[in-house]
Design a protein around this motif. Structure first.
Motif, PDB file in Angstrom:
ATOM      1  N   PRO A 235       0.791  -1.230   0.000  1.00 47.56           N
ATOM      2  CA  PRO A 235       0.000   0.000   0.000  1.00 47.56           C
ATOM      3  C   PRO A 235       0.826   1.284   0.000  1.00 47.56           C
ATOM      4  O   PRO A 235       0.267   2.359  -0.129  1.00 47.56           O
ATOM      5  N   SER A 311       0.859  -0.920  -7.269  1.00 45.23           N
ATOM      6  CA  SER A 311       0.532  -0.666  -5.862  1.00 45.23           C
ATOM      7  C   SER A 311      -0.364  -1.784  -5.329  1.00 45.23           C
ATOM      8  O   SER A 311      -1.085  -2.432  -6.093  1.00 45.23           O
ATOM      9  N   GLY A 312      -0.286  -2.008  -4.040  1.00 39.55           N
ATOM     10  CA  GLY A 312      -1.142  -3.005  -3.395  1.00 39.55           C
ATOM     11  C   GLY A 312      -0.886  -4.395  -3.923  1.00 39.55           C
ATOM     12  O   GLY A 312       0.264  -4.832  -4.030  1.00 39.55           O
ATOM     13  N   ASP A 313      -1.960  -5.089  -4.264  1.00 37.75           N
ATOM     14  CA  ASP A 313      -1.845  -6.414  -4.881  1.00 37.75           C
ATOM     15  C   ASP A 313      -2.041  -6.244  -6.383  1.00 37.75           C
ATOM     16  O   ASP A 313      -2.935  -5.516  -6.809  1.00 37.75           O
ATOM     17  N   VAL A 316      -5.635  -6.919  -7.904  1.00 40.48           N
ATOM     18  CA  VAL A 316      -6.802  -6.173  -7.430  1.00 40.48           C
ATOM     19  C   VAL A 316      -6.809  -4.803  -8.120  1.00 40.48           C
ATOM     20  O   VAL A 316      -5.935  -3.972  -7.862  1.00 40.48           O
ATOM     21  N   THR A 341      -2.985  -5.505  -0.190  1.00 40.95           N
ATOM     22  CA  THR A 341      -3.893  -4.597  -0.891  1.00 40.95           C
ATOM     23  C   THR A 341      -4.332  -3.449   0.022  1.00 40.95           C
ATOM     24  O   THR A 341      -4.268  -3.551   1.254  1.00 40.95           O
ATOM     25  N   ALA A 342      -4.722  -2.334  -0.615  1.00 39.53           N
ATOM     26  CA  ALA A 342      -5.028  -1.107   0.136  1.00 39.53           C
ATOM     27  C   ALA A 342      -6.096  -1.333   1.201  1.00 39.53           C
ATOM     28  O   ALA A 342      -6.020  -0.751   2.286  1.00 39.53           O
ATOM     29  N   TYR A 392     -12.509   0.874  -3.792  1.00 42.57           N
ATOM     30  CA  TYR A 392     -11.290   1.418  -4.386  1.00 42.57           C
ATOM     31  C   TYR A 392     -11.675   2.544  -5.336  1.00 42.57           C
ATOM     32  O   TYR A 392     -12.733   2.485  -5.974  1.00 42.57           O
ATOM     33  N   MET A 393     -10.807   3.538  -5.450  1.00 39.36           N
ATOM     34  CA  MET A 393     -11.036   4.658  -6.372  1.00 39.36           C
ATOM     35  C   MET A 393     -12.411   5.262  -6.139  1.00 39.36           C
ATOM     36  O   MET A 393     -13.132   5.556  -7.084  1.00 39.36           O
ATOM     37  N   ALA A 422      -3.181   5.217   3.298  1.00 37.90           N
ATOM     38  CA  ALA A 422      -3.073   4.125   4.266  1.00 37.90           C
ATOM     39  C   ALA A 422      -1.636   3.624   4.330  1.00 37.90           C
ATOM     40  O   ALA A 422      -0.951   3.555   3.309  1.00 37.90           O
ATOM     41  N   PRO A 449      -4.265   8.712  -2.320  1.00 37.62           N
ATOM     42  CA  PRO A 449      -5.243   7.662  -2.587  1.00 37.62           C
ATOM     43  C   PRO A 449      -6.134   7.442  -1.373  1.00 37.62           C
ATOM     44  O   PRO A 449      -5.694   7.569  -0.237  1.00 37.62           O
ATOM     45  N   VAL A 450      -7.387   7.154  -1.641  1.00 32.41           N
ATOM     46  CA  VAL A 450      -8.378   7.060  -0.569  1.00 32.41           C
ATOM     47  C   VAL A 450      -9.095   5.708  -0.614  1.00 32.41           C
ATOM     48  O   VAL A 450      -9.532   5.284  -1.666  1.00 32.41           O
TER      49      VAL A 450
END
Ligand code: SAH
Length: 479
Positions: A235, A311-313, A316, A341-342, A392-393, A422, A449-450
């Protein structure tokens, strides 16, 4: 004048060597923990271990049984040195240890007295064991803790399958020397052997595949094919990448990264690896997906070891499906390395249980971007049935997401947690309800990113560190 530090080019007082112990005896004298610690260390070798102990403590006695060691239940005597290459005095008593050391010296056997450096002929290293490969770390007794720290670092750098890989190399050495001329071709072969297809097959536990890969490599005159690893960068925080991701980054020729991957993570890569930004932050597409696919294929064809860092996985919301399809179509080998993942990082920041006994037993990964058309997305019903939903997004269409869920019948009081950045030092946490969620859309101050998490399980989070989503009246909040 700047003086040279005293330690520059200092000479070692103890010179490291690897001592042949197979078929020989190593003697450990002592009854307790120190003797056991040495026995364990020596147990990583093929030496016959002879424990001289009148009254072995329970753990030591058990170790002797479990490891087929030789137990001599007698007071120390020079007879116990028969066929020995090394002796460890671990009686805990200085006078007895000193006597054992001097007996050993007289018999021409090198001795070590545990925790008494002045009595030692040699020191034992901290050991990274990938037999037949070993990395031994010594500090001449200056810092066992330091040695252990270095050991831990080196351990993470070396693949757990390095041992079997080295053993495979030994088996192929003659063939390689027969087929390939000495010099560049042979060096290229071994480099590809240890970092290319044979290494990957051994890592996957595919012994037959590894043999095939070595044959193919030899036939190709040592020229390696390219390989692309689709790697999850986690993340954002650089210590949330996996050890495998780190290893691949250190071996990469080229790193193709997304805009969301922080510099600190990209910096973990090999220093002289080429770094290519594939962009793709909302609003500033620096490369189209087709261009990225083509780039990966082109690099693979050129024989490069590529890390495609996402980013993340990577599986995903990472468009990995398209990249894998392009690589498959082009016949380029690839692998996937999962990442944190985030949603998991955001939940961890919030101390938020994603599943909660009796409250939520399923989880939805979704995006705010597939809400086209009037039909309700099928996950809305899951949310109503108690699933925890990670969006996500989901910032710029938060109102849409909230509206759809409310229309579907999800209570406006349902708890919502929002995390910006995060896992990173500058993360921000917000909490509220479904009724508050549309406010997120107007929060122009949220530039990172949120991640939005919705559901009754969110009520179990720790709200001590979060601000209410609804409190928008603050100097630092630009609406
Ligand atoms: N493959 C990534 C997701 C890529 S989509 C993964 O598994 O995490 C990009 C979205 O992921 C962002 O819009 C945001 O919703 C989320 N995201 C990624 N990193 C994040 C972070 N550090 N904090 C919060 N959300 C993040």
């Amino acid at each position: 004048m700047v003086e040279k530090p005293e330690h520059a080019n200092a000479k070692l007082n103890a010179f490291p060597v690897f001592l042949r112990v197979e078929g020989r005896v190593v003697v450990v004298v002592g009854d307790g923990d120190e003797a056991l610690a040495k026995a364990r260390l020596l147990g990583q070798s093929a030496a016959t271990i002879r424990i001289v102990s009148v009254k072995p403590e329970a753990d030591l006695a058990r170790w002797v049984r479990d490891n087929d060691a030789e137990l001599v239940p007698a007071e120390w005597s020079t007879e116990h040195l028969a066929n020995a290459v090394l002796v460890f005095a671990a009686t805990g008593d200085e006078a007895r240890d000193a006597a054992i050391v001097s007996d050993a010296r007289r018999a021409g056997v090198a001795a070590n007295a545990v925790d008494r450096p002045a009595l030692c002929d040699f020191f034992t290293p901290a050991l990274v064991n990938r037999a037949p490969v070993a990395v031994a770390i010594g500090t001449e007794g200056a810092g066992p803790v330091l040695a252990q720290m270095i050991r831990a670092r080196i351990d993470t750098m070396l693949s757990p399958s390095l041992g079997p890989l080295a053993a495979l190399a030994a088996a192929w050495r003659d063939a390689a020397e027969r087929v390939l001329p000495r010099g560049a071709a042979r060096r290229a072969f071994w480099k590809a052997f240890f970092s290319g297809a044979p290494a990957r097959a051994v890592e996957a536990g595919d012994a037959a595949g590894a043999e095939r890969a070595v044959s193919a490599l030899l036939e190709a005159g040592g020229k390696a094919g390219g390989h692309v690893a689709l790697v999850g960068a986690g993340p954002g925080s650089e210590d949330l990448i996996t050890l495998r991701a780190h290893r691949l980054l250190m071996e990469a020729d080229v790193i193709v990264h997304d805009a969301l991957v922080p510099d600190a993570v990209i910096a973990l890569g090999r220093r002289d690896a080429e770094r290519i930004s594939a962009g793709k932050r909302k609003g500033c597409h620096s490369k189209t997906q087709k261009e990225i696919n083509d780039l990966l294929v082109e690099l693979g064809r050129a024989g490069k070891r590529v890390v495609r860092l996402k980013s993340g996985d990577p599986l995903v919301f990472g468009r990995a499906g398209e990249e894998m399809a392009a690589l498959r179509a082009a016949g380029i080998s690839y692998e996937i390395v999962p990442g944190v993942t985030a949603a998991f990082a955001a939940a961890a920041d919030f101390e938020l249980p994603l599943t909660l006994r009796g409250v939520s037993s399923s989880m939805v990964f979704t995006t705010g971007h597939d809400l086209k058309g009037k039909t309700l997305p099928d996950w809305a019903q899951l949310a109503i049935d108690g699933a925890t939903v990670a969006v996500y997004m989901g910032r710029s269409n938060a109102a849409d997401v909230a509206g759809r869920l409310a229309d579907a019948g999800l209570s406006p009081d349902t708890a919502v947690a929002v995390v910006e950045n995060a896992s990173l030092g500058h993360k921000r946490l917000f909490h509220g309800t479904l009724a508050d969620l549309p406010l997120l859309q107007d929060r122009n101050d949220l530039i990172g990113p949120v991640m939005t998490i919705i559901g009754d399980a969110v009520a179990g989070a720790n709200f001590d560190k979060s601000q209410p989503l609804a409190a928008r009246i603050g100097a630092d909040v630009v609406i």
